[in-house]
Design an enzyme around this catalytic site. Structure first.
Site, PDB file in Angstrom:
ATOM      1  N   GLU A   1      75.939  38.907  28.389  1.00  0.00           N
ATOM      2  CA  GLU A   1      77.015  37.973  28.735  1.00  0.00           C
ATOM      3  C   GLU A   1      77.051  37.737  30.227  1.00  0.00           C
ATOM      4  O   GLU A   1      76.770  38.431  31.120  1.00  0.00           O
ATOM      5  CB  GLU A   1      78.529  38.571  28.330  1.00  0.00           C
ATOM      6  CG  GLU A   1      78.816  39.027  27.031  1.00  0.00           C
ATOM      7  CD  GLU A   1      80.137  39.393  26.957  1.00  0.00           C
ATOM      8  OE1 GLU A   1      81.131  39.278  27.656  1.00  0.00           O
ATOM      9  OE2 GLU A   1      80.406  39.785  25.828  1.00  0.00           O
TER      10      GLU A   1
ATOM     11  N   GLU B   1      80.637  46.493  25.694  1.00  0.00           N
ATOM     12  CA  GLU B   1      81.650  46.857  26.862  1.00  0.00           C
ATOM     13  C   GLU B   1      82.021  48.102  26.738  1.00  0.00           C
ATOM     14  O   GLU B   1      83.485  48.306  26.627  1.00  0.00           O
ATOM     15  CB  GLU B   1      82.566  45.663  27.298  1.00  0.00           C
ATOM     16  CG  GLU B   1      81.697  44.567  27.682  1.00  0.00           C
ATOM     17  CD  GLU B   1      82.485  43.305  28.351  1.00  0.00           C
ATOM     18  OE1 GLU B   1      83.856  43.790  28.522  1.00  0.00           O
ATOM     19  OE2 GLU B   1      81.912  42.615  28.849  1.00  0.00           O
TER      20      GLU B   1
HETATM   21  C1  BGC Z   1      85.074  39.817  26.042  1.00  0.00           C
HETATM   22  C2  BGC Z   1      86.041  38.435  25.965  1.00  0.00           C
HETATM   23  C3  BGC Z   1      85.999  37.923  27.372  1.00  0.00           C
HETATM   24  C4  BGC Z   1      84.792  37.965  28.006  1.00  0.00           C
HETATM   25  C5  BGC Z   1      84.771  37.747  29.466  1.00  0.00           C
HETATM   26  C6  BGC Z   1      83.856  39.578  26.678  1.00  0.00           C
HETATM   27  O1  BGC Z   1      83.337  40.791  26.512  1.00  0.00           O
HETATM   28  O2  BGC Z   1      85.067  40.184  24.679  1.00  0.00           O
HETATM   29  O3  BGC Z   1      87.304  38.602  25.446  1.00  0.00           O
HETATM   30  O4  BGC Z   1      86.690  36.741  27.389  1.00  0.00           O
HETATM   31  O5  BGC Z   1      84.178  39.218  28.014  1.00  0.00           O
HETATM   32  O6  BGC Z   1      85.882  38.448  30.004  1.00  0.00           O
END
Ligand code: BGC
Length: 465
Positions: free
Chosen positions: A293, A176
Protein backbone atom coordinates in the site's frame (compact mmCIF):
# COMPACT_ATOMS: atom_id res chain seq x y z
CA UNK A 1 73.38 13.31 -44.32
CA UNK A 2 72.81 11.15 -41.24
CA UNK A 3 72.69 14.30 -39.10
CA UNK A 4 70.13 15.89 -41.37
CA UNK A 5 67.93 12.78 -41.24
CA UNK A 6 68.17 12.71 -37.43
CA UNK A 7 67.14 16.33 -37.18
CA UNK A 8 64.28 15.84 -39.57
CA UNK A 9 63.18 12.84 -37.56
CA UNK A 10 63.10 14.83 -34.35
CA UNK A 11 61.05 17.54 -36.09
CA UNK A 12 58.55 14.96 -37.27
CA UNK A 13 58.40 13.56 -33.72
CA UNK A 14 57.87 16.98 -32.20
CA UNK A 15 55.26 17.77 -34.80
CA UNK A 16 53.29 14.57 -34.28
CA UNK A 17 53.53 15.02 -30.52
CA UNK A 18 52.02 18.47 -30.75
CA UNK A 19 49.45 17.21 -33.20
CA UNK A 20 48.33 14.32 -31.05
CA UNK A 21 48.12 16.53 -27.96
CA UNK A 22 45.77 18.81 -29.79
CA UNK A 23 43.74 15.89 -31.08
CA UNK A 24 43.52 14.14 -27.73
CA UNK A 25 40.10 14.52 -26.14
CA UNK A 26 40.09 17.36 -23.64
CA UNK A 27 38.08 15.43 -21.08
CA UNK A 28 36.27 12.15 -20.73
CA UNK A 29 33.30 11.18 -18.67
CA UNK A 30 31.32 8.04 -18.03
CA UNK A 31 31.71 4.91 -20.03
CA UNK A 32 30.82 6.72 -23.20
CA UNK A 33 28.23 4.08 -24.05
CA UNK A 34 24.60 4.81 -24.79
CA UNK A 35 22.75 3.29 -21.84
CA UNK A 36 20.18 0.53 -22.11
CA UNK A 37 16.54 1.52 -21.78
CA UNK A 38 15.94 2.25 -18.10
CA UNK A 39 12.61 0.46 -17.86
CA UNK A 40 11.23 -2.40 -19.79
CA UNK A 41 8.07 -3.77 -18.30
CA UNK A 42 6.63 -6.81 -20.02
CA UNK A 43 3.18 -7.42 -18.70
CA UNK A 44 2.66 -10.99 -19.96
CA UNK A 45 6.08 -12.04 -18.78
CA UNK A 46 5.47 -10.63 -15.32
CA UNK A 47 2.27 -12.61 -15.01
CA UNK A 48 3.72 -15.78 -16.51
CA UNK A 49 6.54 -15.69 -14.02
CA UNK A 50 4.17 -14.67 -11.22
CA UNK A 51 6.24 -11.56 -10.76
CA UNK A 52 4.45 -8.47 -9.57
CA UNK A 53 5.54 -5.04 -10.66
CA UNK A 54 2.75 -2.52 -10.60
CA UNK A 55 -0.53 -3.08 -8.85
CA UNK A 56 -3.52 -1.35 -7.36
CA UNK A 57 -5.72 -2.06 -4.35
CA UNK A 58 -9.44 -2.24 -4.89
CA UNK A 59 -10.02 -0.82 -1.45
CA UNK A 60 -13.15 0.18 0.46
CA UNK A 61 -15.18 -2.66 -1.12
CA UNK A 62 -14.86 -6.18 0.26
CA UNK A 63 -13.15 -5.02 3.45
CA UNK A 64 -16.09 -2.78 4.38
CA UNK A 65 -18.45 -4.46 6.85
CA UNK A 66 -20.67 -5.13 3.79
CA UNK A 67 -19.54 -4.52 0.22
CA UNK A 68 -20.93 -1.19 -0.98
CA UNK A 69 -21.24 0.30 2.52
CA UNK A 70 -18.11 2.37 1.97
CA UNK A 71 -19.18 3.46 -1.49
CA UNK A 72 -17.37 0.86 -3.59
CA UNK A 73 -18.98 -2.15 -5.23
CA UNK A 74 -16.53 -4.04 -7.42
CA UNK A 75 -17.69 -4.10 -11.02
CA UNK A 76 -16.51 -6.84 -13.38
CA UNK A 77 -15.12 -4.32 -15.83
CA UNK A 78 -12.76 -2.80 -13.27
CA UNK A 79 -10.23 -5.54 -13.91
CA UNK A 80 -10.12 -4.91 -17.66
CA UNK A 81 -9.80 -1.17 -17.01
CA UNK A 82 -6.95 -1.82 -14.58
CA UNK A 83 -5.11 -4.20 -16.90
CA UNK A 84 -5.49 -1.91 -19.90
CA UNK A 85 -4.04 0.96 -17.89
CA UNK A 86 -0.83 -1.04 -17.48
CA UNK A 87 -1.10 -2.69 -14.06
CA UNK A 88 -0.15 -6.34 -13.68
CA UNK A 89 -1.40 -6.89 -10.12
CA UNK A 90 -4.54 -6.28 -8.09
CA UNK A 91 -4.78 -6.50 -4.31
CA UNK A 92 -8.25 -7.20 -2.98
CA UNK A 93 -8.65 -6.46 0.75
CA UNK A 94 -11.31 -8.73 2.28
CA UNK A 95 -12.97 -8.64 5.71
CA UNK A 96 -13.55 -12.39 6.04
CA UNK A 97 -14.04 -11.99 9.77
CA UNK A 98 -17.37 -10.24 9.16
CA UNK A 99 -18.64 -13.18 7.10
CA UNK A 100 -17.75 -16.16 9.26
CA UNK A 101 -19.22 -17.81 12.34
CA UNK A 102 -17.90 -16.64 15.67
CA UNK A 103 -17.69 -20.17 17.06
CA UNK A 104 -16.07 -23.35 15.77
CA UNK A 105 -15.92 -24.40 13.02
CA UNK A 106 -15.97 -20.69 12.11
CA UNK A 107 -17.65 -21.45 8.80
CA UNK A 108 -17.33 -18.77 6.12
CA UNK A 109 -20.64 -17.72 4.63
CA UNK A 110 -21.21 -19.45 1.28
CA UNK A 111 -22.70 -16.42 -0.46
CA UNK A 112 -19.69 -14.39 0.56
CA UNK A 113 -17.36 -17.06 -0.82
CA UNK A 114 -19.34 -16.96 -4.08
CA UNK A 115 -18.97 -13.22 -4.24
CA UNK A 116 -15.21 -13.37 -3.64
CA UNK A 117 -14.97 -16.16 -6.25
CA UNK A 118 -16.58 -13.94 -8.84
CA UNK A 119 -14.26 -11.04 -8.10
CA UNK A 120 -11.16 -13.24 -8.06
CA UNK A 121 -12.21 -14.99 -11.28
CA UNK A 122 -12.77 -11.71 -13.08
CA UNK A 123 -9.35 -10.54 -11.99
CA UNK A 124 -7.57 -13.76 -12.98
CA UNK A 125 -9.40 -13.79 -16.33
CA UNK A 126 -7.67 -10.52 -17.11
CA UNK A 127 -4.32 -12.15 -16.43
CA UNK A 128 -3.77 -10.06 -13.32
CA UNK A 129 -1.77 -11.35 -10.38
CA UNK A 130 -4.43 -11.30 -7.69
CA UNK A 131 -3.75 -10.89 -3.99
CA UNK A 132 -6.43 -11.72 -1.46
CA UNK A 133 -5.88 -11.05 2.21
CA UNK A 134 -7.55 -10.90 5.59
CA UNK A 135 -8.23 -7.21 6.14
CA UNK A 136 -9.66 -5.29 9.08
CA UNK A 137 -9.68 -8.23 11.47
CA UNK A 138 -9.64 -5.71 14.30
CA UNK A 139 -10.59 -8.23 16.98
CA UNK A 140 -7.36 -10.18 16.54
CA UNK A 141 -5.32 -7.03 17.14
CA UNK A 142 -6.96 -6.63 20.55
CA UNK A 143 -7.13 -10.30 21.51
CA UNK A 144 -4.64 -12.36 19.49
CA UNK A 145 -4.90 -15.48 21.58
CA UNK A 146 -8.71 -15.41 21.65
CA UNK A 147 -8.84 -15.16 17.85
CA UNK A 148 -5.92 -17.40 16.94
CA UNK A 149 -8.01 -20.50 16.17
CA UNK A 150 -10.58 -18.52 14.24
CA UNK A 151 -7.86 -16.86 12.17
CA UNK A 152 -6.31 -20.24 11.35
CA UNK A 153 -9.75 -21.69 10.56
CA UNK A 154 -10.38 -18.87 8.13
CA UNK A 155 -7.13 -19.63 6.29
CA UNK A 156 -7.81 -23.31 6.38
CA UNK A 157 -11.09 -22.73 4.53
CA UNK A 158 -9.70 -20.10 2.15
CA UNK A 159 -6.68 -22.21 1.22
CA UNK A 160 -8.80 -25.33 0.68
CA UNK A 161 -11.29 -23.37 -1.40
CA UNK A 162 -8.68 -21.89 -3.73
CA UNK A 163 -6.19 -24.74 -3.79
CA UNK A 164 -6.80 -25.49 -7.49
CA UNK A 165 -6.69 -21.87 -8.56
CA UNK A 166 -3.82 -20.66 -10.74
CA UNK A 167 -0.55 -19.75 -9.04
CA UNK A 168 -1.24 -16.12 -9.97
CA UNK A 169 -3.57 -16.00 -6.97
CA UNK A 170 -1.50 -14.97 -3.94
CA UNK A 171 -2.46 -15.18 -0.25
CA UNK A 172 -1.60 -12.33 2.12
CA UNK A 173 -2.05 -13.48 5.70
CA UNK A 174 -3.15 -10.30 7.46
CA UNK A 175 -3.30 -6.59 6.75
CA UNK A 176 -1.38 -4.32 9.10
CA UNK A 177 -0.94 -6.30 12.35
CA UNK A 178 -0.68 -4.01 15.38
CA UNK A 179 -1.74 -3.62 19.02
CA UNK A 180 -1.62 -6.79 21.11
CA UNK A 181 -0.47 -8.76 18.09
CA UNK A 182 3.16 -8.31 19.04
CA UNK A 183 6.14 -9.51 17.01
CA UNK A 184 6.36 -12.72 19.00
CA UNK A 185 2.66 -13.60 18.70
CA UNK A 186 2.53 -12.58 15.08
CA UNK A 187 5.62 -14.60 14.10
CA UNK A 188 4.12 -17.67 15.74
CA UNK A 189 0.82 -17.14 13.95
CA UNK A 190 2.62 -16.71 10.64
CA UNK A 191 4.41 -20.04 11.14
CA UNK A 192 1.27 -21.94 12.14
CA UNK A 193 -0.87 -20.45 9.37
CA UNK A 194 1.77 -20.99 6.67
CA UNK A 195 1.88 -24.66 7.69
CA UNK A 196 -1.88 -24.95 7.21
CA UNK A 197 -1.73 -23.30 3.80
CA UNK A 198 1.20 -25.44 2.66
CA UNK A 199 -0.79 -28.66 3.21
CA UNK A 200 -2.81 -28.03 0.05
CA UNK A 201 -1.02 -25.09 -1.58
CA UNK A 202 2.61 -26.21 -1.63
CA UNK A 203 3.98 -23.46 -3.85
CA UNK A 204 1.47 -20.64 -3.83
CA UNK A 205 2.94 -17.26 -2.94
CA UNK A 206 2.27 -16.27 0.65
CA UNK A 207 2.68 -12.62 1.61
CA UNK A 208 3.48 -11.52 5.14
CA UNK A 209 4.33 -8.14 6.61
CA UNK A 210 5.68 -6.76 9.88
CA UNK A 211 3.73 -5.41 12.85
CA UNK A 212 3.27 -1.68 13.45
CA UNK A 213 0.75 -1.51 10.58
CA UNK A 214 3.28 -3.12 8.23
CA UNK A 215 5.90 -0.51 8.98
CA UNK A 216 9.44 -0.83 7.57
CA UNK A 217 10.70 0.01 11.06
CA UNK A 218 9.17 -3.22 12.38
CA UNK A 219 10.79 -5.47 9.78
CA UNK A 220 13.55 -6.16 12.27
CA UNK A 221 11.05 -8.06 14.43
CA UNK A 222 9.62 -10.17 11.61
CA UNK A 223 10.55 -13.85 11.33
CA UNK A 224 9.62 -15.50 8.06
CA UNK A 225 9.32 -19.24 7.49
CA UNK A 226 12.01 -20.90 5.44
CA UNK A 227 10.06 -21.11 2.23
CA UNK A 228 11.07 -19.83 -1.18
CA UNK A 229 7.54 -18.69 -1.99
CA UNK A 230 7.28 -16.06 0.70
CA UNK A 231 6.99 -12.39 -0.21
CA UNK A 232 7.41 -9.69 2.40
CA UNK A 233 5.14 -6.67 2.29
CA UNK A 234 5.32 -3.26 3.90
CA UNK A 235 3.08 -0.20 3.68
CA UNK A 236 4.39 3.21 2.85
CA UNK A 237 2.75 6.50 3.82
CA UNK A 238 5.77 8.67 4.66
CA UNK A 239 5.42 11.45 5.66
CA UNK A 240 2.17 10.46 7.34
CA UNK A 241 1.26 14.13 8.03
CA UNK A 242 1.23 14.68 4.27
CA UNK A 243 -0.37 11.43 3.02
CA UNK A 244 -3.04 11.33 5.71
CA UNK A 245 -3.91 15.01 5.99
CA UNK A 246 -7.60 15.40 6.73
CA UNK A 247 -8.09 11.61 7.07
CA UNK A 248 -11.30 11.15 9.04
CA UNK A 249 -10.28 7.71 10.33
CA UNK A 250 -7.10 9.05 11.95
CA UNK A 251 -7.19 10.75 15.33
CA UNK A 252 -5.93 13.41 15.62
CA UNK A 253 -6.21 13.92 11.89
CA UNK A 254 -3.16 15.70 10.38
CA UNK A 255 -3.89 19.28 9.31
CA UNK A 256 -4.84 19.86 5.69
CA UNK A 257 -2.58 22.07 3.58
CA UNK A 258 0.76 20.33 3.84
CA UNK A 259 2.50 20.08 0.50
CA UNK A 260 5.10 17.68 -0.76
CA UNK A 261 7.51 19.59 -2.93
CA UNK A 262 10.17 16.98 -3.54
CA UNK A 263 13.01 18.78 -1.79
CA UNK A 264 16.23 16.91 -1.14
CA UNK A 265 15.23 16.44 2.50
CA UNK A 266 11.77 15.14 1.62
CA UNK A 267 13.20 12.73 -0.90
CA UNK A 268 15.85 11.47 1.49
CA UNK A 269 13.25 10.65 4.12
CA UNK A 270 11.61 8.35 1.58
CA UNK A 271 14.73 6.77 0.11
CA UNK A 272 16.17 6.11 3.57
CA UNK A 273 13.10 4.09 4.52
CA UNK A 274 13.05 2.21 1.22
CA UNK A 275 16.74 1.44 1.66
CA UNK A 276 15.99 0.03 5.11
CA UNK A 277 13.54 -2.40 3.56
CA UNK A 278 16.03 -3.43 0.88
CA UNK A 279 18.82 -3.94 3.42
CA UNK A 280 16.56 -6.10 5.54
CA UNK A 281 15.56 -8.17 2.49
CA UNK A 282 19.21 -8.64 1.53
CA UNK A 283 20.03 -9.89 5.01
CA UNK A 284 17.12 -12.32 4.83
CA UNK A 285 17.92 -14.36 1.77
CA UNK A 286 17.02 -11.67 -0.76
CA UNK A 287 13.34 -12.21 -0.08
CA UNK A 288 11.05 -10.47 -2.62
CA UNK A 289 9.54 -7.22 -1.43
CA UNK A 290 6.12 -5.77 -2.04
CA UNK A 291 5.09 -2.25 -1.10
CA UNK A 292 1.51 -3.44 -0.67
CA UNK A 293 0.00 0.00 0.00
CA UNK A 294 1.13 3.54 -0.70
CA UNK A 295 -0.85 6.64 -1.57
CA UNK A 296 -1.80 10.15 -0.55
CA UNK A 297 -5.36 11.02 0.47
CA UNK A 298 -7.43 13.29 -1.76
CA UNK A 299 -7.43 16.14 0.77
CA UNK A 300 -3.81 16.90 -0.18
CA UNK A 301 -3.31 19.09 -3.25
CA UNK A 302 -3.15 17.19 -6.51
CA UNK A 303 0.28 18.51 -7.58
CA UNK A 304 1.86 17.29 -4.36
CA UNK A 305 0.09 13.94 -4.56
CA UNK A 306 1.30 13.44 -8.11
CA UNK A 307 4.88 14.41 -7.23
CA UNK A 308 4.91 12.14 -4.17
CA UNK A 309 3.27 9.20 -5.95
CA UNK A 310 5.64 9.39 -8.92
CA UNK A 311 8.68 9.65 -6.70
CA UNK A 312 7.73 6.77 -4.41
CA UNK A 313 6.76 4.48 -7.30
CA UNK A 314 9.97 5.15 -9.25
CA UNK A 315 12.18 4.78 -6.19
CA UNK A 316 10.53 1.46 -5.36
CA UNK A 317 11.00 0.27 -8.95
CA UNK A 318 14.67 1.27 -8.92
CA UNK A 319 15.11 -1.02 -5.92
CA UNK A 320 13.18 -3.93 -7.47
CA UNK A 321 10.24 -3.49 -5.07
CA UNK A 322 6.84 -4.36 -6.52
CA UNK A 323 4.06 -2.00 -5.48
CA UNK A 324 0.28 -1.71 -5.15
CA UNK A 325 -1.17 1.78 -5.03
CA UNK A 326 -3.77 2.51 -2.34
CA UNK A 327 -6.30 2.63 -3.99
CA UNK A 328 -8.50 2.36 -7.09
CA UNK A 329 -11.71 4.40 -6.77
CA UNK A 330 -12.34 5.73 -3.24
CA UNK A 331 -10.68 8.46 -1.16
CA UNK A 332 -7.19 7.98 -2.58
CA UNK A 333 -8.63 6.89 -5.94
CA UNK A 334 -6.61 7.00 -9.13
CA UNK A 335 -9.87 6.27 -10.96
CA UNK A 336 -12.99 8.44 -10.89
CA UNK A 337 -15.94 6.01 -10.75
CA UNK A 338 -18.54 8.74 -11.41
CA UNK A 339 -16.90 9.92 -14.60
CA UNK A 340 -15.78 6.40 -15.46
CA UNK A 341 -12.25 7.60 -16.21
CA UNK A 342 -8.78 7.64 -14.71
CA UNK A 343 -7.47 10.71 -12.95
CA UNK A 344 -4.78 11.01 -15.58
CA UNK A 345 -2.27 12.93 -13.46
CA UNK A 346 -2.28 10.16 -10.87
CA UNK A 347 -2.33 7.37 -13.41
CA UNK A 348 0.61 8.92 -15.27
CA UNK A 349 2.48 9.24 -12.00
CA UNK A 350 1.94 5.53 -11.42
CA UNK A 351 2.18 4.10 -14.91
CA UNK A 352 3.98 6.92 -16.54
CA UNK A 353 4.48 6.82 -20.23
CA UNK A 354 8.05 6.32 -21.16
CA UNK A 355 9.81 8.08 -23.98
CA UNK A 356 13.16 7.52 -25.58
CA UNK A 357 15.73 10.29 -25.31
CA UNK A 358 18.71 10.18 -27.68
CA UNK A 359 21.80 12.27 -28.20
CA UNK A 360 23.62 12.43 -31.51
CA UNK A 361 27.21 13.49 -31.76
CA UNK A 362 29.82 13.31 -34.53
CA UNK A 363 32.75 13.20 -32.13
CA UNK A 364 33.28 11.40 -28.83
CA UNK A 365 30.41 9.48 -27.20
CA UNK A 366 27.00 10.44 -25.90
CA UNK A 367 25.76 9.35 -22.48
CA UNK A 368 22.37 9.06 -20.83
CA UNK A 369 20.30 7.96 -23.82
CA UNK A 370 17.42 5.65 -22.84
CA UNK A 371 13.80 5.35 -21.74
CA UNK A 372 12.58 7.94 -19.29
CA UNK A 373 9.27 8.57 -17.57
CA UNK A 374 7.07 11.29 -18.90
CA UNK A 375 7.32 14.39 -16.78
CA UNK A 376 10.84 13.67 -15.52
CA UNK A 377 14.22 15.03 -16.53
CA UNK A 378 16.72 12.94 -18.48
CA UNK A 379 20.37 13.84 -17.75
CA UNK A 380 22.22 13.42 -21.06
CA UNK A 381 25.36 14.79 -22.67
CA UNK A 382 28.65 14.08 -24.37
CA UNK A 383 31.88 12.83 -22.85
CA UNK A 384 34.30 15.23 -24.57
CA UNK A 385 34.18 18.84 -25.66
CA UNK A 386 37.18 18.95 -27.97
CA UNK A 387 38.27 16.70 -30.77
CA UNK A 388 41.06 17.66 -33.18
CA UNK A 389 40.18 20.88 -34.98
CA UNK A 390 36.68 20.63 -33.58
CA UNK A 391 35.25 22.03 -30.42
CA UNK A 392 31.78 21.37 -29.01
CA UNK A 393 29.57 24.40 -29.43
CA UNK A 394 26.00 23.69 -28.26
CA UNK A 395 23.12 21.21 -28.24
CA UNK A 396 20.55 21.58 -30.96
CA UNK A 397 16.93 20.68 -30.14
CA UNK A 398 16.66 22.05 -26.59
CA UNK A 399 13.26 23.26 -25.41
CA UNK A 400 12.29 25.93 -22.86
CA UNK A 401 11.92 23.40 -20.04
CA UNK A 402 15.34 21.81 -20.58
CA UNK A 403 18.12 22.71 -18.15
CA UNK A 404 21.79 23.23 -18.89
CA UNK A 405 23.84 21.57 -16.15
CA UNK A 406 27.44 22.10 -17.30
CA UNK A 407 29.39 22.56 -20.52
CA UNK A 408 28.52 19.09 -21.78
CA UNK A 409 25.47 17.98 -19.75
CA UNK A 410 21.83 18.94 -20.08
CA UNK A 411 18.64 17.75 -18.42
CA UNK A 412 15.99 17.10 -21.00
CA UNK A 413 12.37 17.47 -19.95
CA UNK A 414 10.64 14.30 -21.07
CA UNK A 415 7.27 15.12 -22.60
CA UNK A 416 7.72 13.02 -25.75
CA UNK A 417 10.52 11.09 -27.44
CA UNK A 418 13.36 13.56 -27.78
CA UNK A 419 16.52 13.75 -29.84
CA UNK A 420 19.17 16.36 -29.28
CA UNK A 421 22.24 16.87 -31.39
CA UNK A 422 25.67 18.02 -30.34
CA UNK A 423 26.84 20.76 -32.71
CA UNK A 424 30.57 21.09 -33.19
CA UNK A 425 32.52 23.90 -34.86
CA UNK A 426 36.02 24.28 -36.19
CA UNK A 427 38.42 25.72 -33.65
CA UNK A 428 40.21 28.36 -35.74
CA UNK A 429 42.78 29.17 -33.07
CA UNK A 430 43.81 25.56 -32.97
CA UNK A 431 43.81 25.43 -36.73
CA UNK A 432 46.10 28.46 -36.86
CA UNK A 433 48.49 26.93 -34.36
CA UNK A 434 48.64 23.72 -36.40
CA UNK A 435 49.22 25.70 -39.59
CA UNK A 436 52.01 27.65 -37.91
CA UNK A 437 53.60 24.48 -36.61
CA UNK A 438 53.41 22.90 -40.05
CA UNK A 439 54.86 26.00 -41.66
CA UNK A 440 57.71 26.22 -39.15
CA UNK A 441 58.45 22.53 -39.47
CA UNK A 442 58.54 22.70 -43.28
CA UNK A 443 60.64 25.86 -43.26
CA UNK A 444 63.07 24.30 -40.81
CA UNK A 445 63.27 21.15 -42.87
CA UNK A 446 63.95 23.12 -46.08
CA UNK A 447 66.49 25.26 -44.32
CA UNK A 448 68.36 22.24 -43.03
CA UNK A 449 68.22 20.54 -46.35
CA UNK A 450 69.66 23.67 -47.99
CA UNK A 451 72.39 23.96 -45.40
CA UNK A 452 73.28 20.33 -45.71
CA UNK A 453 73.46 20.61 -49.49
CA UNK A 454 75.61 23.68 -49.24
CA UNK A 455 78.06 22.13 -46.80
CA UNK A 456 78.32 18.95 -48.83
CA UNK A 457 79.06 21.08 -51.93
CA UNK A 458 81.77 22.97 -50.00
CA UNK A 459 83.21 19.66 -48.85
CA UNK A 460 83.23 18.36 -52.36
CA UNK A 461 84.99 21.55 -53.65
CA UNK A 462 87.56 21.39 -50.84
CA UNK A 463 88.43 17.82 -51.54
CA UNK A 464 88.47 18.09 -55.30
CA UNK A 465 91.98 17.89 -56.81
C1 BGC B 1 -6.77 0.66 5.49
C2 BGC B 1 -7.63 1.73 4.93
C3 BGC B 1 -6.93 3.05 4.96
C4 BGC B 1 -5.58 2.94 4.34
C5 BGC B 1 -4.80 4.20 4.46
C6 BGC B 1 -5.50 0.65 4.78
O1 BGC B 1 -4.72 -0.41 5.23
O2 BGC B 1 -7.39 -0.56 5.37
O3 BGC B 1 -8.84 1.78 5.63
O4 BGC B 1 -7.67 3.98 4.21
O5 BGC B 1 -4.83 1.89 4.92
O6 BGC B 1 -4.78 4.61 5.78
Amino acid sequence: MALLEKRLESYVLLFSLLFSTIFYPVSTRGDGEQTQPAYDYRFEEAVAESRMHRGINIGNALEAPREGEWGVYIRDEYFRIIREAGFDTVRIPIRWSAHAENNPPYRIDEDFFNRVDRVVNKSLEQGLITIINIHHYEEIMQDPLGHRDRFKALWSQISEHYKDYPETLFFELLNEPYGELTDERWNMLIRETAEIIRRNNPTRKIIVGPTGWNSVYNLKGLVIPEDENIIVTFHFYTPFEFTHQGAEWVSPSPTVGRKWLGTQGEKKQITDELNMAVEWAMQHGNVSLLMGEFGAYSKADMDSRVRWTRFVAREAEKRGIAWCYWEFCAGFGAYDPDKGEWRTELLNALISEKHYVTVETEYGNAFGAGWYDEGTYAPVGINITSWGFYVFDHFEGLGPKDRIIDERTVEIYVDESRMIKAIWRIDYVKLLIIALICFTACAAAILYKKRALRSSLIQKIKHSP
